[in-house]
Scaffold this motif. Structure first.
Motif, PDB file in Angstrom:
ATOM      1  N   LYS A   2       0.828  -1.195   0.000  1.00 27.58           N
ATOM      2  CA  LYS A   2       0.000   0.000   0.000  1.00 27.58           C
ATOM      3  C   LYS A   2       0.873   1.260   0.000  1.00 27.58           C
ATOM      4  O   LYS A   2       1.899   1.307   0.649  1.00 27.58           O
ATOM      5  CB  LYS A   2      -0.891   0.009   1.241  1.00 27.58           C
ATOM      6  CG  LYS A   2      -1.793  -1.191   1.355  1.00 27.58           C
ATOM      7  CD  LYS A   2      -2.493  -1.197   2.701  1.00 27.58           C
ATOM      8  CE  LYS A   2      -3.267  -2.472   2.883  1.00 27.58           C
ATOM      9  NZ  LYS A   2      -3.807  -2.594   4.226  1.00 27.58           N
ATOM     10  N   ASN A   3       0.449   2.286  -0.711  1.00 26.68           N
ATOM     11  CA  ASN A   3       1.143   3.572  -0.717  1.00 26.68           C
ATOM     12  C   ASN A   3       0.594   4.509   0.350  1.00 26.68           C
ATOM     13  O   ASN A   3       1.179   5.532   0.636  1.00 26.68           O
ATOM     14  CB  ASN A   3       1.021   4.255  -2.076  1.00 26.68           C
ATOM     15  CG  ASN A   3       1.782   3.523  -3.139  1.00 26.68           C
ATOM     16  OD1 ASN A   3       2.804   2.922  -2.868  1.00 26.68           O
ATOM     17  ND2 ASN A   3       1.271   3.566  -4.346  1.00 26.68           N
ATOM     18  N   VAL A  75       3.735   6.558   2.177  1.00 28.47           N
ATOM     19  CA  VAL A  75       4.463   5.346   2.562  1.00 28.47           C
ATOM     20  C   VAL A  75       5.769   5.251   1.778  1.00 28.47           C
ATOM     21  O   VAL A  75       6.823   4.955   2.343  1.00 28.47           O
ATOM     22  CB  VAL A  75       3.581   4.090   2.350  1.00 28.47           C
ATOM     23  CG1 VAL A  75       4.408   2.814   2.427  1.00 28.47           C
ATOM     24  CG2 VAL A  75       2.452   4.064   3.376  1.00 28.47           C
ATOM     25  N   ASN A  76       5.708   5.525   0.488  1.00 25.25           N
ATOM     26  CA  ASN A  76       6.923   5.484  -0.333  1.00 25.25           C
ATOM     27  C   ASN A  76       7.932   6.532   0.116  1.00 25.25           C
ATOM     28  O   ASN A  76       9.141   6.273   0.129  1.00 25.25           O
ATOM     29  CB  ASN A  76       6.586   5.668  -1.806  1.00 25.25           C
ATOM     30  CG  ASN A  76       5.839   4.478  -2.376  1.00 25.25           C
ATOM     31  OD1 ASN A  76       5.981   3.360  -1.892  1.00 25.25           O
ATOM     32  ND2 ASN A  76       5.025   4.711  -3.382  1.00 25.25           N
ATOM     33  N   LYS A 136       3.567  -4.352   7.279  1.00 29.47           N
ATOM     34  CA  LYS A 136       3.009  -5.440   8.095  1.00 29.47           C
ATOM     35  C   LYS A 136       1.683  -5.935   7.522  1.00 29.47           C
ATOM     36  O   LYS A 136       1.357  -7.109   7.696  1.00 29.47           O
ATOM     37  CB  LYS A 136       2.811  -4.951   9.535  1.00 29.47           C
ATOM     38  CG  LYS A 136       4.106  -4.873  10.301  1.00 29.47           C
ATOM     39  CD  LYS A 136       4.006  -4.262  11.689  1.00 29.47           C
ATOM     40  CE  LYS A 136       2.726  -4.444  12.412  1.00 29.47           C
ATOM     41  NZ  LYS A 136       2.716  -3.845  13.758  1.00 29.47           N
ATOM     42  N   THR A 137       0.913  -5.081   6.870  1.00 27.48           N
ATOM     43  CA  THR A 137      -0.398  -5.459   6.347  1.00 27.48           C
ATOM     44  C   THR A 137      -0.376  -5.629   4.824  1.00 27.48           C
ATOM     45  O   THR A 137      -1.436  -5.626   4.200  1.00 27.48           O
ATOM     46  CB  THR A 137      -1.448  -4.402   6.741  1.00 27.48           C
ATOM     47  OG1 THR A 137      -1.086  -3.139   6.168  1.00 27.48           O
ATOM     48  CG2 THR A 137      -1.577  -4.285   8.240  1.00 27.48           C
ATOM     49  N   ARG A 138       0.772  -5.819   4.239  1.00 25.57           N
ATOM     50  CA  ARG A 138       0.908  -5.869   2.770  1.00 25.57           C
ATOM     51  C   ARG A 138       0.130  -7.013   2.122  1.00 25.57           C
ATOM     52  O   ARG A 138      -0.229  -6.926   0.960  1.00 25.57           O
ATOM     53  CB  ARG A 138       2.370  -5.923   2.373  1.00 25.57           C
ATOM     54  CG  ARG A 138       3.076  -7.190   2.739  1.00 25.57           C
ATOM     55  CD  ARG A 138       4.585  -7.074   2.539  1.00 25.57           C
ATOM     56  NE  ARG A 138       5.284  -8.266   2.960  1.00 25.57           N
ATOM     57  CZ  ARG A 138       5.596  -8.580   4.199  1.00 25.57           C
ATOM     58  NH1 ARG A 138       5.249  -7.783   5.177  1.00 25.57           N
ATOM     59  NH2 ARG A 138       6.243  -9.691   4.480  1.00 25.57           N
ATOM     60  N   ASN A 139      -0.115  -8.079   2.835  1.00 30.03           N
ATOM     61  CA  ASN A 139      -0.827  -9.228   2.251  1.00 30.03           C
ATOM     62  C   ASN A 139      -2.301  -9.259   2.604  1.00 30.03           C
ATOM     63  O   ASN A 139      -2.988 -10.217   2.273  1.00 30.03           O
ATOM     64  CB  ASN A 139      -0.162 -10.533   2.685  1.00 30.03           C
ATOM     65  CG  ASN A 139       1.241 -10.653   2.115  1.00 30.03           C
ATOM     66  OD1 ASN A 139       1.493 -10.235   0.992  1.00 30.03           O
ATOM     67  ND2 ASN A 139       2.156 -11.209   2.899  1.00 30.03           N
ATOM     68  N   ASP A 140      -2.780  -8.240   3.300  1.00 37.45           N
ATOM     69  CA  ASP A 140      -4.199  -8.185   3.686  1.00 37.45           C
ATOM     70  C   ASP A 140      -5.078  -7.760   2.532  1.00 37.45           C
ATOM     71  O   ASP A 140      -4.726  -7.092   1.646  1.00 37.45           O
ATOM     72  CB  ASP A 140      -4.401  -7.231   4.861  1.00 37.45           C
ATOM     73  CG  ASP A 140      -3.760  -7.774   6.136  1.00 37.45           C
ATOM     74  OD1 ASP A 140      -3.385  -8.956   6.153  1.00 37.45           O
ATOM     75  OD2 ASP A 140      -3.636  -6.991   7.090  1.00 37.45           O
TER      76      ASP A 140
END
Length: 140
Positions: A2-3, A75-76, A136-140
């Motif tokens: 997510k960005n 985020v980036n 931490k939530t990149r795969n959600d």
């Protein structure tokens, strides 16, 4: 990844503080502290000291402005700022080893303490931008 992720008010306040710090630091690289920053560039760096100071000042200002105002890429920008802090760390080590003074970094003790503060800046950039949460939530 997510960005953009939602951040708390505390994170927002700390993000603005670090962003302002980067903007002011970048501006000082280009103006009133330019010569002093040139003296901090390690001798082993195969580039013009003035060019290093100018480029790093521009990068600092872009990172600070992006972190503060470009919400969808925050985020980036947090990751980029953390990487920037990692990249300048060898210069901080060089300053300590060579005993180069700058502002309040006028003793070996002060320069050594600064080295231990670098991970704090990295964590601050990642936490305040939401980059940690996004990772931490990149795969959600």
């Amino acid at each position: 990844m997510k960005n953009y992720v939602e951040t708390t008010l505390t994170q927002k306040v700390f993000r603005v503080i670090i962003a302002l710090f980067m903007i002011v630091a970048g501006f000082s690289h280009l103006t009133f502290n330019r010569v002093e920053f040139q003296a901090q560039v390690p001798e082993w760096l195969p580039m013009s000291k003035d060019l290093v100071v100018i480029l790093s000042g521009i990068v600092e200002m872009i990172l600070g402005l992006g972190l503060m105002f470009w919400k969808k890429q925050r985020v980036n920008f947090g990751w980029a700022l953390a990487i920037f802090y990692v990249l300048i760390f060898p210069g901080n080590i060089s300053q300590y080893v060579e005993g180069k003074d700058f502002a309040s970094l006028d003793s070996d003790t002060a320069r050594l303490i600064r080295l231990f503060f670098q991970p704090v800046l990295i964590a601050w950039a990642l936490w305040s931008s939401g980059a940690w949460k996004a990772w931490k939530t990149r795969n959600d």
